[in-house]
Design an enzyme around this catalytic site. Structure first.
Site, PDB file in Angstrom:
ATOM      1  N   ARG A 170       0.876  -1.252  -0.014  1.00  0.00           N
ATOM      2  CA  ARG A 170       0.186  -0.063   0.029  1.00  0.00           C
ATOM      3  C   ARG A 170       0.814   1.223   0.005  1.00  0.00           C
ATOM      4  O   ARG A 170       0.417   2.300   0.572  1.00  0.00           O
ATOM      5  CB  ARG A 170      -0.979   0.137   1.194  1.00  0.00           C
ATOM      6  CG  ARG A 170      -1.935  -1.288   1.328  1.00  0.00           C
ATOM      7  CD  ARG A 170      -2.874  -1.109   0.097  1.00  0.00           C
ATOM      8  NE  ARG A 170      -3.798  -2.443   0.199  1.00  0.00           N
ATOM      9  CZ  ARG A 170      -3.514  -3.516  -0.646  1.00  0.00           C
ATOM     10  NH1 ARG A 170      -2.553  -3.686  -1.123  1.00  0.00           N
ATOM     11  NH2 ARG A 170      -4.331  -4.238  -0.390  1.00  0.00           N
ATOM     12  N   SER A 221     -10.969  -0.570   3.341  1.00  0.00           N
ATOM     13  CA  SER A 221     -10.162  -0.849   4.604  1.00  0.00           C
ATOM     14  C   SER A 221      -9.540   0.494   4.851  1.00  0.00           C
ATOM     15  O   SER A 221      -8.818   0.959   4.348  1.00  0.00           O
ATOM     16  CB  SER A 221      -9.181  -1.873   4.200  1.00  0.00           C
ATOM     17  OG  SER A 221      -9.851  -3.189   3.591  1.00  0.00           O
ATOM     18  N   GLU A 292      -4.640   3.077   6.262  1.00  0.00           N
ATOM     19  CA  GLU A 292      -4.365   2.887   4.691  1.00  0.00           C
ATOM     20  C   GLU A 292      -5.234   4.114   4.009  1.00  0.00           C
ATOM     21  O   GLU A 292      -4.774   4.778   2.951  1.00  0.00           O
ATOM     22  CB  GLU A 292      -5.184   1.680   4.369  1.00  0.00           C
ATOM     23  CG  GLU A 292      -5.030   1.167   2.943  1.00  0.00           C
ATOM     24  CD  GLU A 292      -5.549  -0.044   2.494  1.00  0.00           C
ATOM     25  OE1 GLU A 292      -6.490  -0.454   1.549  1.00  0.00           O
ATOM     26  OE2 GLU A 292      -4.996  -0.924   3.213  1.00  0.00           O
TER      27      GLU A 292
END
Length: 296
Positions: A170, A221, A292
């Protein structure tokens, strides 16, 4: 302000003043920004970026699916890539502008019997956003398919190859160096069977609808996985936090890794809920969670 507005129009943009970000984010949260600018071409985008960088803070956005903006008025310019969305197929290469929705990339690849993006089907957001955060799902990550990226470094357009983009979980160089703006991406694909590709995409989409709270506004998420063997959603669920809410911000009852907007959630409520979860995880598991999502 009037001169800036006129110049933005002259450069080939549509411009909205004091536009609320809640109209654009998948979270349906966010206060007003000074300028919300939609360039009509890639050339307009670059010219506008060049003009604004000397005047005020700029944030480049795609489909705003991974963003939690402030509730307060923000003295910034938003540059949207929503109309920078040309896509071209050349044998085993797909050349996309940064605003191409991932859904469009998946569907057009399938129509051309090209495999490589099946697991990306259903990921919200744009190509630029996917590269920016190295988005992924079901064992696949965006970086796997990248041949090169054309980016604007504030002065000129440069070409970056995977070894130069510092991809990790990520993350990418684009998150670290905000002056680098993704313009175009070249992806590699392989020839495949259209029906098999379609079946796989539908399987992936079904899994998403079964496991994720797609019926509510969210930013996907919330937290990065801190290590391979630590599943954040499971840990949050084991703490009994499914359904826990602060105001209209709630830990999803379907997937504890998601925070949803039950109707009129504010950014401050989401932030408080994030901190509450972080503290609980730290106290019980001695694990530090990172978000995230991008918090403004």
């Amino acid at each position: 302000m009037e001169k800036i507005f006129e110049k933005l129009l002259e450069l080939g943009n549509d411009v909205k003043l004091d536009e609320k970000m809640e109209y654009h984010t998948s979270f349906r949260i966010g206060g007003p920004v000074k300028y919300f600018i939609i360039p009509n071409t890639l050339e307009s985008f670059v010219s506008t970026y060049n003009f604004l960088k000397k005047i005020m803070e700029i944030k480049v956005v795609g489909k705003c699916t991974n963003i939690l903006p402030s509730d307060e008025k923000m003295n910034i310019a938003i540059l949207s890539t929503e109309r920078i969305d040309r896509i071209e197929f050349k044998n085993d290469i797909v050349l996309c502008e940064s605003g191409v929705p991932l859904k469009k990339l998946c569907l057009e690849s399938m129509e051309n019997s090209l495999s490589g993006f099946e697991k990306a089907y259903g990921i919200p957001g744009s190509v630029g956003g996917a590269v920016y955060m190295n988005a992924g799902a079901y064992g696949w990550v965006t970086a796997e398919n990248i041949i090169y990226v054309e980016a604007f470094d504030g002065e000129k357009i440069i070409k970056l190859f995977p070894s130069e983009m510092e991809f990790s979980y990520r993350n990418s160089i684009f998150r670290k160096k905000k002056e680098l703006v993704i313009l175009r991406v070249a992806f590699k694909v392989i020839n495949g069977d259209k029906e098999k590709i379609k079946i796989k995409m539908n399987e992936i989409l079904k899994r998403r609808y079964t496991k994720q709270p797609l019926e509510f506004p969210s930013a996907g998420s919330v937290f990065k996985r801190p290590r391979e063997d630590f599943y954040v959603g499971t840990a949050i669920e084991n703490l009994g936090l499914k359904g826990y809410a602060i105001g209209d911000a709630q830990v999803s009852e379907k997937h504890a890794g998601f925070i949803i907007n039950r109707g009129n959630a504010k950014a401050e409520e989401v932030k408080k809920l994030i901190e509450y979860i972080k503290n609980k995880i730290k106290n019980v598991y001695n694990v530090n969670l990172e978000t995230e999502i991008e918090i403004w």
